[in-house]
Design an enzyme around this catalytic site. Structure first.
Site: not given
Length: 379
Positions: A279, A283, A292
């Site tokens: 990814r 998100h 993060y």
């Protein structure tokens, strides 16, 4: 009586930290292991020539990947313009979605997660309907009658058991239709995932389960939520085949999925396919992944871009020229803008429409709620 103070939680010990780092290293090594099928390398070179699909299929896959990427890129722009709501981008995962969904027919079922707009578009979901969905418009809440695509699932893993139910229904009706369900690496830790695999295996349901291992479950890296380094082997616990494939290789993904689909159609039962991808995007369009993950976490994945990989292969093999691609991209842009115009022309939703597609037949409670909404609107 004085309240006692809570016992402080001890800091993570050096042994625990070492164990975590060891697990991470093992997982990272597993991601790069040679036990996943690959037909073309990141530079477009052919690895398994005997497994390549016919040129028409390769060109079709490239077209669908470009359509999906165009939607993803234009979606970002529309979001920033206030013309589309928050949606989960899937750029960099096109091979994983297109290569799998392209193995289906319009008679098959597709159970997508919220990140699988590319798969739904590949199977035939109109672009205008997808835009409407991510605008939270009722015009996108229900799928076309001639297409067995479920609305994008927001709850994690609930689609897996439901896909088994749809597959068993087709089986009981004597059709050769199958069901395909998507999930992420994080979702594979949910109970519904395991229950569905056991359910499907025990009843030999004609299902194909796609597990997109993109490295992250929102902000949690895969190595933190499981020490397993080959998620396809989870199929072994339920007596069904498990396959691991390079999820950035559209041709390899299509090859293994087509085999799984044909096996399901012929009565061979379910298959779990792990597509190893990444990814690269946040998100959602409202997410900030820098909170993060670091650049080191994503290092090297741009070079594995699935669209550029297949593009290079087609150009090197003489299956497509620069002029052909330019014409394709122009056609895709025109198609999207026409769909956007259509979506812009949908009438504004009425407040009571939020209840229209909850059940096929409204319950007494829904009728009462509709009356309340209408009364408030009139007031």
């Amino acid at each position: 009586m004085p309240r006692s103070r809570p016992t402080p939680i001890p800091a993570e010990s050096a042994d625990t930290d070492s164990a975590f780092q060891a697990a991470k290293a093992t997982y990272d090594a597993g991601q790069q292991a040679g036990n996943m099928l690959q037909l073309i390398a990141p530079d477009g070179a052919v690895v398994r020539p005997e497994l390549l699909p016919e040129p028409e299929t390769r060109l079709h896959l490239y077209r669908q990947m470009r359509r999906a990427r165009h939607f993803d890129e234009r979606g970002w722009v529309l979001y920033r313009q206030g013309r589309m709501g928050v949606f989960p981008p899937f750029g960099g995962m096109e091979a994983s979605q297109v290569g799998t969904a392209a193995a289906l027919t319009a008679d098959d079922w597709l159970f997508p997660t919220y990140r699988d707009t590319g798969a739904a578009l590949t199977l035939g979901l109109p672009i205008a309907r997808a835009i409407a969905y991510w605008r939270t418009s009722p015009h996108g809440w229900h799928m076309p009658e001639n297409l067995k695509v479920l609305p994008f699932y927001i709850p994690i893993a609930t689609q897996y058991p439901q896909a088994v139910g749809a597959a068993l229904a087709e089986q009981k009706q004597g059709t050769r239709n199958i069901a395909m369900a998507f999930i992420g690496d994080g979702g594979s830790s949910e109970g519904d995932f395991h229950e569905a695999l056991n359910f499907a295996g025990a009843l030999n349901a004609p299902c194909v389960f796609i597990l997109q291992n993109n490295g992250w479950a929102i902000s949690v890296p895969t190595h933190s939520q499981t020490r397993a380094t080959d998620l396809s082997r989870r199929a072994e616990g339920y007596g069904i085949p498990g396959v691991r494939v390079d999820g950035n290789d559209a041709l390899a993904t299509y090859h293994v999925t087509r085999e799984a689909v044909e096996r399901a159609r012929s009565g061979g039962g379910p298959t779990l396919i792990e597509t190893v991808t990444y990814r690269v995007k946040p998100h959602t369009v409202a997410d900030d992944p820098s909170r993060y993950r670091t650049d080191a976490d994503s290092a090297g994945w741009d070079a594995k871009d699935p669209v550029l990989r297949l593009r290079t292969h087609l150009l090197q093999g003489g299956l497509m020229g620069e002029a052909d691609e330019a014409a394709l991209l122009a056609e895709i842009a025109v198609e999207f803008e026409a769909a956007l115009t259509e979506a812009d022309g949908y009438p504004d939703p009425r407040p009571e429409e939020i209840l229209d597609h909850v059940f096929a037949e409204p319950t007494p409670q829904l009728r009462q709620q509709r009356e309340q909404i209408l009364a408030e609107v009139e007031a």
